[in-house]
Design an enzyme around this catalytic site. Structure first.
Site, short mmCIF file in Angstrom:
data_model
loop_
_atom_site.label_atom_id
_atom_site.label_comp_id
_atom_site.label_asym_id
_atom_site.label_seq_id
_atom_site.Cartn_x
_atom_site.Cartn_y
_atom_site.Cartn_z
N GLY A 107 15.02 128.50 27.18
CA GLY A 107 14.73 127.53 26.14
C GLY A 107 14.40 128.30 24.88
CB SER B 71 18.05 132.28 28.47
OG SER B 71 18.48 132.34 27.15
CB ALA B 72 13.50 131.83 26.61
CG HIS C 192 22.76 133.76 25.78
ND1 HIS C 192 23.20 133.24 26.95
CD2 HIS C 192 21.48 133.33 25.63
CE1 HIS C 192 22.24 132.50 27.50
NE2 HIS C 192 21.19 132.54 26.72
CD GLU D 58 30.06 140.52 32.30
OE1 GLU D 58 29.07 140.52 33.04
OE2 GLU D 58 30.79 139.52 32.13
#
Lengths: 207, 207
Positions: A74, A107-108, A144, A180
């Site tokens: 998020g 992610s976050a 990302h 990657e």
């Protein structure tokens, strides 16, 4: 063990220890109930029970007793600020580094597991007390990671340029761009790693 | 008057007052000498002399005496931190709002002219003492605003979603996405404005 997850790494998380219950941390999204439901439903299909830290009266105690911790994605600023507000940064670091409890971040949740959130892509919607993070690994991550797109008409800085700007600052650690994997080291050539590469050297030699 | 510039607005900046010399602020980029040379060469062709704040022994005094101030783009976090380190945030606010001195900002220089840098697109490579900014206008700006791209494979949040996440936080001001102009107001419908639209209502009614 520390994992950046999206899919099959859930399973590694399981295989690593006798983890039956996972403590979920939904602070990166505004609607914590909905986020927890999504995580709980998904992890149930993989055989886990999920407790969410936002449903417990004592989050610090919940972290201390957790068999494994999973921090969802998020907004990284919102997440880090909440982790500090709830006094969980040091607690999570201790359980992982001293007690060997499994940690998984998406992610976050990956960003906050590194030295600092200085290389997040997120918008700084709230002001955390510091950018220093949980520090499970001695380097930073850019999730990302995208290659520069020569056809883009976007006038802002591209991802690679942003990370290079970070390295213009003194004493900055290396940054692992997780596409990657692309490794940025201050003053050294940027290196590309294929999926499956052994990056364990980063744990001891990440400057 | 406050301008977000890229090209022809340089001229408006000139026409607004009898400005002959511009105080340039190059803090958003690492190589301040090179950035100043670029700005100086360009503004010379438009008829201005340029002093750079980083070449003066007393930046606060330079701001106080400036006929007009131009803050160049780069990294918004680095820029805001430097403005606080040099004690220029309050000084610039005073010269513009009390003395009517012209201000022009490009990208990061536009972000720091608003209430806060909470809606910058930049990477948080350094930690400023606050995200509160110069506050020349009672709203926030998202420069280089891009529409969501349905074909993108990028897994991170899109720009619109990021601004919506900002508005999930309490007491957040409206955000002007500067493509041409797209206005985000907490709890209201997002509105599109064509180039040339009168947005002066934002100066008094920006919540």
């Amino acid at each position: 063990m520390i994992y950046d997850c999206t899919d099959s790494l859930h399973k590694k998380f399981l295989f690593n220890r006798e983890v039956k219950r996972i403590l979920f941390v939904p602070y990166a999204l505004h609607d914590r109930d909905s986020f927890t439901k999504t995580a709980r439903d998904k992890l149930k299909t993989l055989g886990y029970e999920v407790d969410s830290v936002h449903e417990t009266p004592d989050p610090v105690d919940a972290v201390r007793k957790a068999e494994g911790t999973f921090i969802g994605g998020g907004n990284t600023f919102r997440l880090l600020k909440a982790l500090y507000d709830k006094k969980l940064v040091t607690e999570i670091r201790k359980t992982v580094l001293e007690d060997g409890i499994s940690y998984m971040g998406s992610s976050a949740g990956t960003n906050v597991s590194t030295i600092s959130i200085n290389t997040t892509n997120d918008m700084p919607i709230v002001y955390p007390p510091t950018f220093a993070a949980i520090g499970l690994v001695p380097f930073n991550i850019n999730p990302h990671y995208l290659d520069p797109d020569p056809s883009s008409k976007h006038m802002g800085e591209m991802r690679e340029q942003r990370i290079i700007q970070y390295h213009e600052e003194p004493d900055t650690p290396c940054v692992l761009g997780l596409r990657e994997a692309r490794l940025f080291q201050r003053g050294k050539q940027t290196t590309e790693y294929e999926p499956g590469s052994d990056l364990s050297f980063l744990l001891t030699d990440a400057q």
